[in-house]
Scaffold this active site. Structure first.
Site, PDB file in Angstrom:
ATOM      1  N   CYS A  60      38.698  35.969  28.894  1.00  9.93           N
ATOM      2  CA  CYS A  60      38.678  37.191  29.721  1.00  9.93           C
ATOM      3  C   CYS A  60      39.581  38.262  29.094  1.00  9.93           C
ATOM      4  CB  CYS A  60      39.145  36.871  31.134  1.00  9.93           C
ATOM      5  SG  CYS A  60      38.201  35.562  31.943  1.00  9.93           S
ATOM      6  N   CYS A  99      49.195  31.398  47.983  1.00 10.39           N
ATOM      7  CA  CYS A  99      48.056  31.308  47.077  1.00 10.39           C
ATOM      8  C   CYS A  99      48.456  30.469  45.867  1.00 10.39           C
ATOM      9  CB  CYS A  99      47.631  32.703  46.616  1.00 10.39           C
ATOM     10  SG  CYS A  99      47.229  33.811  47.974  1.00 10.39           S
ATOM     11  N   CYS A 144      37.607  34.391  49.480  1.00 14.80           N
ATOM     12  CA  CYS A 144      38.375  35.558  49.071  1.00 14.80           C
ATOM     13  C   CYS A 144      37.898  35.941  47.681  1.00 14.80           C
ATOM     14  CB  CYS A 144      39.854  35.211  49.072  1.00 14.80           C
ATOM     15  SG  CYS A 144      40.894  36.472  48.343  1.00 14.80           S
ATOM     16  N   ARG A 189      43.091  43.731  50.345  1.00 17.83           N
ATOM     17  CA  ARG A 189      44.428  43.437  49.847  1.00 17.83           C
ATOM     18  C   ARG A 189      44.727  44.263  48.607  1.00 17.83           C
ATOM     19  NH1 ARG A 189      44.824  37.458  48.731  1.00 17.83           N
ATOM     20  NH2 ARG A 189      44.315  37.528  50.945  1.00 17.83           N
ATOM     21  N   CYS A 242      43.146  39.362  30.542  1.00 16.20           N
ATOM     22  CA  CYS A 242      44.086  38.345  31.010  1.00 16.20           C
ATOM     23  C   CYS A 242      45.140  37.986  29.974  1.00 16.20           C
ATOM     24  CB  CYS A 242      43.317  37.090  31.440  1.00 16.20           C
ATOM     25  SG  CYS A 242      44.394  35.836  32.189  1.00 16.20           S
ATOM     26  N   CYS A 301      45.681  29.100  50.207  1.00 11.84           N
ATOM     27  CA  CYS A 301      44.482  29.460  49.463  1.00 11.84           C
ATOM     28  C   CYS A 301      44.610  28.898  48.052  1.00 11.84           C
ATOM     29  CB  CYS A 301      44.337  30.976  49.404  1.00 11.84           C
ATOM     30  SG  CYS A 301      42.932  31.550  48.422  1.00 11.84           S
TER      31      CYS A 301
END
Length: 419
Positions: free
Chosen positions: A69, A109, A202, A272, A72, A142
């Site tokens: 990615c 999370c 989410c 968020r 990242c 999460c």
């Protein structure tokens, strides 16, 4: 402004705007910005009052990801000078989570770098979830572990997970420019697996990777169709050592317009403000609270965030209040639908309900990752399309690169977490 009046009326009825109306929000001028924020604020207050939900990230495994990615800092071949460590033990993760919970975080999370978990990894994370819940009554958990295989979402649910985060990041049309090691369809499949297991879904996006307005609108409408309960909006943190290190395409005004567009398309879901808010919104962060109803407290996966105490002061100074553990985040119609589906803190509503429209379901995706790396904000493409509006970008000479601070504290270190 007729456009804003129309969008407010639709938002109060949970109706979807048209694609043209969403694009028009992104095209508004700076002179109209406060009107846009005020209009989005009316929709936000209708469904969430003046509450702000706090979320706290625990990076269970950092760096050395095999995926490519472009955005990242943990990607394959990344030269970013970040912390790298393997799995935290359940007790270590629970200790890190406790710091955020003490600061007012309602949801923890749990994020791990990598393509996706093995069955052994799922068992490991399951023990961590159980430990956190045993030691912190009422906390939501999460998981954000990457692409899921069949049966893994169900096992996380059985271990006590309330939600799963997996972001779509950008439009399907541009996704191939971000990564070659997995596809947009892979991500959608993981979101659907989380839904099917009764987890609250989410899923969000990353803005600032050179995308056009059309890409932003496309991904938000795709999220609505998936019917996520929470939509994290990440703003690219251009880490040195990654392919997108020079992509400084955002201004505070642009960020506010993007948040407003998301709120109008997804009126009754948890929006968020995730990674990059400190870097790109800067002193405009309090205005963003009039649009979004949720933020991450403290640090992100591989970058330092604003100090937790500063976050709490900002919320109070702006006239908002931290959402308590005993308060249901989602509006009653969404919370009831989640309960009926056997979900936890806010899973998707049945078809026809959801994030807005009276016709089709809402705004969703997978997991609610955080800023900039790992399973959190995934996405972007390396080159800015020719159609990207010139007014949306700041020149490299104006970029506040000094605001990008690599995380050196928190889980995996001997330094106390920032909460």
């Amino acid at each position: 402004m007729d456009l804003l009046n129309t969008l407010v009326e639709k938002g109060l009825r949970r109706e979807s705007p048209t694609r043209e109306e969403a694009l028009a929000v992104l095209a508004t001028s700076d002179d109209e910005l406060l009107d846009v924020v005020a209009a989005a604020g009316k929709v936000r207050r209708q469904w969430f009052g003046r509450r702000v939900k706090l979320n706290y990230l625990v990076n269970l495994k950092s760096g050395l990801c095999p995926e490519d990615c472009s955005y990242c800092s943990q990607r394959l071949g990344s030269k970013a000078d970040i912390l790298k460590y393997t799995w935290l033990k359940p007790g270590e993760a629970s200790e890190a989570a406790a710091a955020g919970i003490a600061g007012g975080a309602k949801r923890v999370c749990l994020v791990a770098s990598g393509r996706g978990p093995t069955d052994r990894d799922v068992e490991r994370v399951g023990r961590t979830i159980e430990t956190i819940k045993e030691q912190n009554e009422g906390v939501e958990v999460c998981a954000c572990l990457g692409l899921l295989s069949d049966g893994q979402a169900e096992r996380l649910k059985s271990a006590g997970a309330d939600a799963y985060n997996h972001n779509l990041n950008t439009s399907e049309a541009t996704y191939g420019g971000i990564t070659k090691t997995h596809t947009y369809a892979d991500r959608v499949d993981t979101v659907r697996k989380a839904h099917a297991a009764g987890l609250s879904a989410c899923s969000g996006l990353i803005a600032g990777m050179g995308e056009a307005d059309e890409d932003l609108v496309d991904v938000v409408f795709a999220l609505r169709e998936l019917d996520s309960d929470s939509v994290p909006v990440n703003f690219l943190i251009p880490f040195e050592g990654t392919p997108l290190a020079k992509e400084w395409n955002l201004t505070p005004q642009r960020c506010l317009r993007i948040l407003a567009m998301v709120r109008f398309v997804c009126p009754d879901v948890e929006v968020r403000i995730a990674g990059g808010r400190e870097v790109h919104l800067r002193s405009m962060q309090p205005l963003a609270l009039h649009i979004a109803n949720s933020i991450f407290l403290g640090d992100y996966l591989t970058s330092e965030g604003q100090a937790g105490r500063a976050d709490l002061d900002m919320i109070a100074d702006a006239g908002f209040e931290v959402e308590g553990a005993g308060t249901t985040t989602l509006p009653a119609h969404r919370a009831d639908a989640l309960a009926a589906a056997g979900g936890g803190c806010g899973s998707h509503a049945p078809a026809g309900g959801g994030c807005g429209s009276e016709a089709s379901a809402g705004c969703g995706g997978h997991a609610d990752a955080a800023a900039e790396g790992g399973c959190g904000p995934c996405g972007g493409h390396a080159e800015a399309p020719a159609t990207a509006p010139a007014a949306a970008s700041a020149s490299a000479s104006e970029a506040r690169t000094d605001l990008v601070a690599v995380r050196r504290r928190g889980a995996g270190t001997d330094i106390a977490p920032n909460a």
